[in-house]
Write an enzyme that holds these catalytic residues in place. Sequence first.
Site, mmCIF file in Angstrom:
data_model
loop_
_atom_site.group_PDB
_atom_site.id
_atom_site.type_symbol
_atom_site.label_atom_id
_atom_site.label_comp_id
_atom_site.label_asym_id
_atom_site.label_seq_id
_atom_site.Cartn_x
_atom_site.Cartn_y
_atom_site.Cartn_z
ATOM 1 N N THR A 87 -10.721 23.563 23.092
ATOM 2 C CA THR A 87 -11.024 24.967 22.798
ATOM 3 C C THR A 87 -12.350 24.995 22.064
ATOM 4 O OG1 THR A 87 -8.689 25.602 22.675
ATOM 5 C CG2 THR A 87 -10.279 27.059 21.608
ATOM 6 N N LYS A 162 -8.906 32.098 26.487
ATOM 7 C CA LYS A 162 -8.226 31.477 25.349
ATOM 8 C C LYS A 162 -8.604 32.174 24.043
ATOM 9 C CE LYS A 162 -6.097 28.405 22.740
ATOM 10 N NZ LYS A 162 -6.403 26.953 22.748
ATOM 11 N N LYS A 237 -9.974 28.254 13.320
ATOM 12 C CA LYS A 237 -11.021 27.814 14.241
ATOM 13 C C LYS A 237 -11.136 28.769 15.427
ATOM 14 C CE LYS A 237 -11.791 24.445 17.891
ATOM 15 N NZ LYS A 237 -11.225 23.330 18.655
#
Length: 290
Positions: A87, A162, A237
């Site tokens: 990611t 995502k 994050k």
Amino acid sequence: MKIGFIGLGNMGNPMAVNLANAGHEVAGFDMAEVSVSGVTLTGSGADAAKDTDIVITMLPNGQILRSVANEIIPAMNEGAVWVDCSTVDVDSARAVADMALAAGVLAVDAPVSGGIGGASAGTLTFMAGGSAEAFEKARPLFDIMGQKAVHCGDAGAGQAAKICNNMILGVTMIATCEAFALADKLGLDRQKMFDVVSTSSGYSWTMNAYCPAPGIGPQSPADNGYQPGFAAELMLKDLRLSQQAAESSDADTPMGMMATELYQQFVESEDGLGLDFSAMLPRFEKRGRN
């Protein structure tokens, strides 16, 4: 297939094991000393990528992704497929896809949803960006490692999906935790609240499938002292990535920004580091209005 797997941490390790258990020949590399059942460990990322049909990476951030790209792309065969399950920011995903294309390597950015449990059980969801040809070549491996793979569009589209998904996840978890803490102060039984909300308009994944209240709903990290299925620092994050993307695309995301600030405070200034992202509930339990 001959598969190279680079990044054998909490997520990559069980994903690689599932591929090996399915009969594929898997060569792996990680900067740390690891032991992975059925996987032949190599001395470098380039060694793991050499003469493979598909290379899979699971890396911490975009900067490391770009560095690994410089190492593995020259070692890969023309026509091989690189599937990056990290990611990272959309710009990095698109940059390394361009590097791969220039070298005749097919690239897919395919971040995952499902956490460590999903990686072990082979029930991850993959959100994929890249060409249709690259996606179809990688699909058999998605079917082993996960339960669903969605081709979202061109390079970077998987990362975009995502980031948007996890911005929703972070915002709804905070709202769910706030609601439980408010219910406590109003004298409302948690089970009764769950029974109502889980079958009415407050329904959400964070309430119904990953309830932050111990002993309520299906088993979740709340029932294990908030040991992480998805750590709060990883949510931070992803929320930071959402705000980086929002800034670069001039998108107004006030709830995403607020969720980022709350998780930053929780992780960096309170006791959230190393806990599940649902541990926001005990945080709110201890706090008053001011």
